[in-house]
Write an enzyme that holds these catalytic residues in place. Structure first.
Site, PDB file in Angstrom:
ATOM      1  N   CYS A  42      46.025  16.303  63.361  1.00  0.00           N
ATOM      2  CA  CYS A  42      44.941  16.753  64.130  1.00  0.00           C
ATOM      3  C   CYS A  42      43.472  16.921  63.018  1.00  0.00           C
ATOM      4  CB  CYS A  42      45.066  18.096  64.876  1.00  0.00           C
ATOM      5  SG  CYS A  42      43.608  18.480  65.979  1.00  0.00           S
ATOM      6  N   ASP A  44      41.220  18.845  63.155  1.00  0.00           N
ATOM      7  CA  ASP A  44      40.722  20.249  63.155  1.00  0.00           C
ATOM      8  C   ASP A  44      40.580  20.364  61.597  1.00  0.00           C
ATOM      9  OD1 ASP A  44      40.805  22.951  62.986  1.00  0.00           O
ATOM     10  OD2 ASP A  44      41.436  23.128  64.964  1.00  0.00           O
ATOM     11  N   ARG A  46      40.764  23.349  60.002  1.00  0.00           N
ATOM     12  CA  ARG A  46      41.532  24.403  59.844  1.00  0.00           C
ATOM     13  C   ARG A  46      42.804  23.796  59.386  1.00  0.00           C
ATOM     14  NH1 ARG A  46      41.281  27.685  65.132  1.00  0.00           N
ATOM     15  NH2 ARG A  46      41.696  25.747  65.909  1.00  0.00           N
ATOM     16  N   HIS A  98      49.328  21.604  65.739  1.00  0.00           N
ATOM     17  CA  HIS A  98      49.093  23.021  65.491  1.00  0.00           C
ATOM     18  C   HIS A  98      48.792  23.606  66.642  1.00  0.00           C
ATOM     19  CE1 HIS A  98      44.602  23.357  66.031  1.00  0.00           C
ATOM     20  NE2 HIS A  98      44.605  21.881  65.900  1.00  0.00           N
ATOM     21  N   CYS A 101      45.607  24.412  69.493  1.00  0.00           N
ATOM     22  CA  CYS A 101      44.960  23.301  69.538  1.00  0.00           C
ATOM     23  C   CYS A 101      43.735  22.965  70.473  1.00  0.00           C
ATOM     24  CB  CYS A 101      45.728  21.912  69.409  1.00  0.00           C
ATOM     25  SG  CYS A 101      44.889  20.702  69.506  1.00  0.00           S
TER      26      CYS A 101
END
Length: 211
Positions: A42, A44, A46, A98, A101
């Site tokens: 992803c 993302d 993080r 994750h 999400c």
């Protein structure tokens, strides 16, 4: 100091720290890359791929998009897969989602986001398919996390159904497709145990004959 200047400062400090630990690291890295893993994850911020699995630059080939989706129409993802499998001869494709999400959460709601709505459509379709099963999960956070797992499992299947992966198997090239999920709250990876290592593990409808 503005934001961009800080980035360059951070870069120099990072490069200097690497050189102190391994003076020839960048010289060797410039010569070639020989990763054994392709990470499809992803976008993302993080979820930093290399750091999560403790690998250095050159050891992990990475593709990231919203909600770690593998689509048969996405030439970007497929091109990365083809280069990784056919040219770099990686041995493992790791689809990593994750928990929590945002892309999966958006696909579970009717909120309109814009262009990314089209991208998330296949996850919305999956959510519709699994709606009765997920309805039994009362806790909203647990329901989202279960859907995040289901999404990874679906993307592992999608990757396994590609001609890129199946042609590697036809050639006798060792290649496995795995499904992992990352916990942002604890930093731990979880293996979803859906590894595919050959065409006999996928439905007959998706098995492709050798070219």
């Amino acid at each position: 100091m503005d934001d961009l200047t800080q980035l360059f400062k951070n870069n120099r400090e990072w490069a200097d720290s690497i050189k102190q630990e391994a003076p020839t690291f960048f010289t060797k890295l410039a010569g070639q890359q020989a990763p054994e893993f392709l990470w499809i994850g992803c976008a993302d911020s993080r979820v930093p791929a290399n750091e999560i699995v403790g690998l250095l630059p050159g050891e992990l080939f990475v593709h990231r998009n919203i909600a770690n989706v593998v689509l048969h129409t996405d030439l970007n993802c497929l091109s990365v897969m083809q280069f990784a499998v056919d040219v770099l001869k990686i041995k493992h494709i790791i689809v990593t989602g994750h928990y929590g999400c945002g892309g999966v959460k958006a696909a579970m709601s009717n909120t309109q986001l814009g262009l990314s709505d089209g991208w998330l459509r296949t996850i919305r379709d999956l959510y519709f398919e699994q709606r009765e099963r997920l309805r039994l999960v009362e806790d909203e956070e647990v329901r989202l996390d279960r859907m995040c797992e289901m999404n990874v499992i679906r993307q592992v299947a999608n990757a396994s159904h590609t001609s890129i992966v199946q042609n590697a198997w036809h050639r006798g090239q060792p290649l496995a497709v795995h499904g992992f999920i990352y916990g942002i709250k604890n930093g731990h990876l979880k293996n979803l145990d859906v590894t595919v290592t050959g065409p006999e593990q996928i439905p007959e409808q998706y098995r492709l004959s050798p070219p």
